[in-house]
Design a protein around this motif. Sequence first.
Motif, PDB file in Angstrom:
ATOM      1  N   ASN A   1       1.326  14.649  -8.483  1.00 34.32           N
ATOM      2  CA  ASN A   1       2.272  15.760  -8.536  1.00 34.32           C
ATOM      3  C   ASN A   1       2.586  16.148  -9.979  1.00 34.32           C
ATOM      4  OD1 ASN A   1       4.086  17.702  -7.437  1.00 34.32           O
ATOM      5  ND2 ASN A   1       5.775  16.289  -7.761  1.00 34.32           N
ATOM      6  N   LEU A   2       2.853  15.162 -10.829  1.00 33.00           N
ATOM      7  CA  LEU A   2       3.150  15.433 -12.234  1.00 33.00           C
ATOM      8  C   LEU A   2       1.935  16.009 -12.967  1.00 33.00           C
ATOM      9  CD1 LEU A   2       5.251  12.243 -13.065  1.00 33.00           C
ATOM     10  CD2 LEU A   2       6.089  14.592 -12.792  1.00 33.00           C
ATOM     11  N   LEU A   3       0.758  15.484 -12.666  1.00 32.49           N
ATOM     12  CA  LEU A   3      -0.473  15.977 -13.288  1.00 32.49           C
ATOM     13  C   LEU A   3      -0.746  17.426 -12.896  1.00 32.49           C
ATOM     14  CD1 LEU A   3      -2.973  15.099 -15.001  1.00 32.49           C
ATOM     15  CD2 LEU A   3      -4.089  14.614 -12.815  1.00 32.49           C
ATOM     16  N   LEU A   4      -0.624  17.725 -11.608  1.00 34.04           N
ATOM     17  CA  LEU A   4      -0.883  19.086 -11.139  1.00 34.04           C
ATOM     18  C   LEU A   4       0.177  20.069 -11.636  1.00 34.04           C
ATOM     19  CD1 LEU A   4      -2.126  18.347  -7.522  1.00 34.04           C
ATOM     20  CD2 LEU A   4      -3.494  19.054  -9.495  1.00 34.04           C
ATOM     21  N   ALA A   5       1.405  19.604 -11.815  1.00 32.22           N
ATOM     22  CA  ALA A   5       2.465  20.475 -12.340  1.00 32.22           C
ATOM     23  C   ALA A   5       2.133  20.951 -13.751  1.00 32.22           C
ATOM     24  CB  ALA A   5       3.805  19.753 -12.325  1.00 32.22           C
TER      25      ALA A   5
ATOM     26  N   VAL B   1      -1.864  23.173 -12.920  1.00 29.53           N
ATOM     27  CA  VAL B   1      -2.111  24.156 -11.866  1.00 29.53           C
ATOM     28  C   VAL B   1      -0.981  25.178 -11.867  1.00 29.53           C
ATOM     29  CG1 VAL B   1      -2.373  24.495  -9.371  1.00 29.53           C
ATOM     30  CG2 VAL B   1      -3.374  22.485 -10.457  1.00 29.53           C
ATOM     31  N   PRO B   2      -1.339  26.475 -11.998  1.00 33.39           N
ATOM     32  CA  PRO B   2      -0.287  27.496 -11.983  1.00 33.39           C
ATOM     33  C   PRO B   2       0.507  27.447 -10.682  1.00 33.39           C
ATOM     34  CG  PRO B   2      -2.417  28.439 -12.604  1.00 33.39           C
ATOM     35  CD  PRO B   2      -2.667  27.034 -12.174  1.00 33.39           C
ATOM     36  N   TYR B   3       1.798  27.636 -10.767  1.00 35.59           N
ATOM     37  CA  TYR B   3       2.733  27.686  -9.648  1.00 35.59           C
ATOM     38  C   TYR B   3       3.023  26.332  -8.999  1.00 35.59           C
ATOM     39  CZ  TYR B   3       1.788  32.670  -9.962  1.00 35.59           C
ATOM     40  OH  TYR B   3       1.648  33.946 -10.416  1.00 35.59           O
ATOM     41  N   TRP B   4       2.366  25.228  -9.417  1.00 37.58           N
ATOM     42  CA  TRP B   4       2.568  23.950  -8.745  1.00 37.58           C
ATOM     43  C   TRP B   4       4.021  23.500  -8.874  1.00 37.58           C
ATOM     44  CZ3 TRP B   4      -0.645  21.442  -5.526  1.00 37.58           C
ATOM     45  CH2 TRP B   4      -0.242  20.179  -5.098  1.00 37.58           C
ATOM     46  N   ALA B   5       4.586  23.657 -10.033  1.00 34.53           N
ATOM     47  CA  ALA B   5       5.949  23.170 -10.280  1.00 34.53           C
ATOM     48  C   ALA B   5       6.992  23.909  -9.461  1.00 34.53           C
ATOM     49  CB  ALA B   5       6.289  23.257 -11.764  1.00 34.53           C
ATOM     50  N   ILE B   6       6.719  25.176  -9.098  1.00 37.73           N
ATOM     51  CA  ILE B   6       7.719  25.942  -8.348  1.00 37.73           C
ATOM     52  C   ILE B   6       7.389  26.066  -6.865  1.00 37.73           C
ATOM     53  CG2 ILE B   6       8.485  27.256 -10.337  1.00 37.73           C
ATOM     54  CD1 ILE B   6       6.734  29.588  -9.313  1.00 37.73           C
ATOM     55  N   ALA B   7       6.208  25.610  -6.473  1.00 41.57           N
ATOM     56  CA  ALA B   7       5.799  25.749  -5.065  1.00 41.57           C
ATOM     57  C   ALA B   7       6.616  24.873  -4.155  1.00 41.57           C
ATOM     58  CB  ALA B   7       4.314  25.412  -4.908  1.00 41.57           C
TER      59      ALA B   7
ATOM     60  N   SER C   1       0.818  -1.216   0.000  1.00 40.43           N
ATOM     61  CA  SER C   1       0.000   0.000   0.000  1.00 40.43           C
ATOM     62  C   SER C   1       0.855   1.270   0.000  1.00 40.43           C
ATOM     63  CB  SER C   1      -0.961   0.001   1.192  1.00 40.43           C
ATOM     64  OG  SER C   1      -0.259  -0.049   2.411  1.00 40.43           O
ATOM     65  N   VAL C   2       1.980   1.274   0.690  1.00 45.47           N
ATOM     66  CA  VAL C   2       2.845   2.460   0.711  1.00 45.47           C
ATOM     67  C   VAL C   2       3.419   2.697  -0.686  1.00 45.47           C
ATOM     68  CG1 VAL C   2       4.956   3.463   1.655  1.00 45.47           C
ATOM     69  CG2 VAL C   2       3.380   2.259   3.164  1.00 45.47           C
ATOM     70  N   LEU C   3       3.858   1.659  -1.351  1.00 42.06           N
ATOM     71  CA  LEU C   3       4.393   1.784  -2.704  1.00 42.06           C
ATOM     72  C   LEU C   3       3.324   2.314  -3.667  1.00 42.06           C
ATOM     73  CD1 LEU C   3       6.691   1.346  -4.748  1.00 42.06           C
ATOM     74  CD2 LEU C   3       5.820  -0.994  -5.030  1.00 42.06           C
ATOM     75  N   VAL C   4       2.113   1.779  -3.567  1.00 42.23           N
ATOM     76  CA  VAL C   4       1.018   2.232  -4.432  1.00 42.23           C
ATOM     77  C   VAL C   4       0.715   3.702  -4.166  1.00 42.23           C
ATOM     78  CG1 VAL C   4      -1.449   1.950  -4.939  1.00 42.23           C
ATOM     79  CG2 VAL C   4       0.028  -0.071  -4.705  1.00 42.23           C
ATOM     80  N   LEU C   5       0.716   4.103  -2.894  1.00 40.49           N
ATOM     81  CA  LEU C   5       0.451   5.508  -2.570  1.00 40.49           C
ATOM     82  C   LEU C   5       1.580   6.415  -3.066  1.00 40.49           C
ATOM     83  CD1 LEU C   5      -1.491   7.518  -1.379  1.00 40.49           C
ATOM     84  CD2 LEU C   5      -0.505   7.080   0.872  1.00 40.49           C
ATOM     85  N   PHE C   6       2.827   5.950  -2.997  1.00 40.06           N
ATOM     86  CA  PHE C   6       3.947   6.721  -3.579  1.00 40.06           C
ATOM     87  C   PHE C   6       3.728   6.957  -5.071  1.00 40.06           C
ATOM     88  CE2 PHE C   6       7.379   5.329  -0.321  1.00 40.06           C
ATOM     89  CZ  PHE C   6       7.070   6.409   0.471  1.00 40.06           C
ATOM     90  N   ILE C   7       3.321   5.923  -5.766  1.00 42.49           N
ATOM     91  CA  ILE C   7       3.074   6.046  -7.202  1.00 42.49           C
ATOM     92  C   ILE C   7       1.926   7.012  -7.468  1.00 42.49           C
ATOM     93  CG2 ILE C   7       2.287   4.781  -9.264  1.00 42.49           C
ATOM     94  CD1 ILE C   7       3.857   2.343  -8.107  1.00 42.49           C
ATOM     95  N   LEU C   8       0.855   6.911  -6.690  1.00 38.37           N
ATOM     96  CA  LEU C   8      -0.280   7.829  -6.853  1.00 38.37           C
ATOM     97  C   LEU C   8       0.101   9.275  -6.541  1.00 38.37           C
ATOM     98  CD1 LEU C   8      -3.190   5.704  -5.324  1.00 38.37           C
ATOM     99  CD2 LEU C   8      -2.819   6.269  -7.736  1.00 38.37           C
TER     100      LEU C   8
END
Length: 183
Positions: free
Chosen positions: A170-174, A177-183, A158-165
Motif C-alpha cells: 500500500n505504501l509503495l503503490l501510494a 501509482v497515480p490516485y492510489w493514496a486517495i482511492a 502468516s496473517v501478521l506477515v501478510l498484514f505487513i506485506l
Amino acid sequence: MTDPFTFLVSTIFDLYLMVVILRIWMQLARADFYNPFSQFVVKATHPIVKPLRRVLPSIGNLDTASVVLALAVVILKIVALTLIAGAQFDIVATLLFAVVSVFKQAGVLLFYLLIIRAIMSWVSQGSNPFEYVLYQLTEPFLGPIRRIIPPMGGLDLSVLVLFILLNFLNLLLAQHVPYWAIA
C-alpha cells in the motif's frame, strides 16, 4: 469528507463495490457458491451481472461482467460525488481512478477478511459456513507464507506477515501509482 451526504454516498457505493469484488474473488478462488454467504453475494449482484453476461463473456475464470460492474460502481460513485460537490467531471481521470480504486478496495477487503478470520479462529468452534468461505478466499494468500514460516508453538504468524506485506504494498503503490493514496 465532512459532508454527511458525501459520507453516505461514498459508504453505500464502497459497500456494494466490496460485494462485487467478493463475487469476482469467489469465482477466481472457486469458492462454494452454495454456501449461504456466497448466495448473498450472488443474489446482491446477479440482477446486474446477468444482463451484462449476455454481452461480456468470461475470460477463463475471470467474470468480465462482474469486473465491468465493479468499474461501473466506482464510476457512478465518482459521478455522484462530483455532482454533490458541484465540481467538474474528467472522464480520463475517472477511468484511471476507477481501475486504481477497484484494486485498492480489493486489498482493503482482503485486510478485513483476514481480521475477521483471525478473530473467528479465536472464538469459533469450526464448521461455520462463513468461516469456510473465509478460508477459501484467504488461504491462497496465507498458504505460501505458512510454507516459508510454519506455525511456531501453535502460533500462526502468516496473517501478521501478510498484514505487513499488504501495508508495504500500500505504501509503495501510494508513492508510484497515480490516485492510489486517495482511492
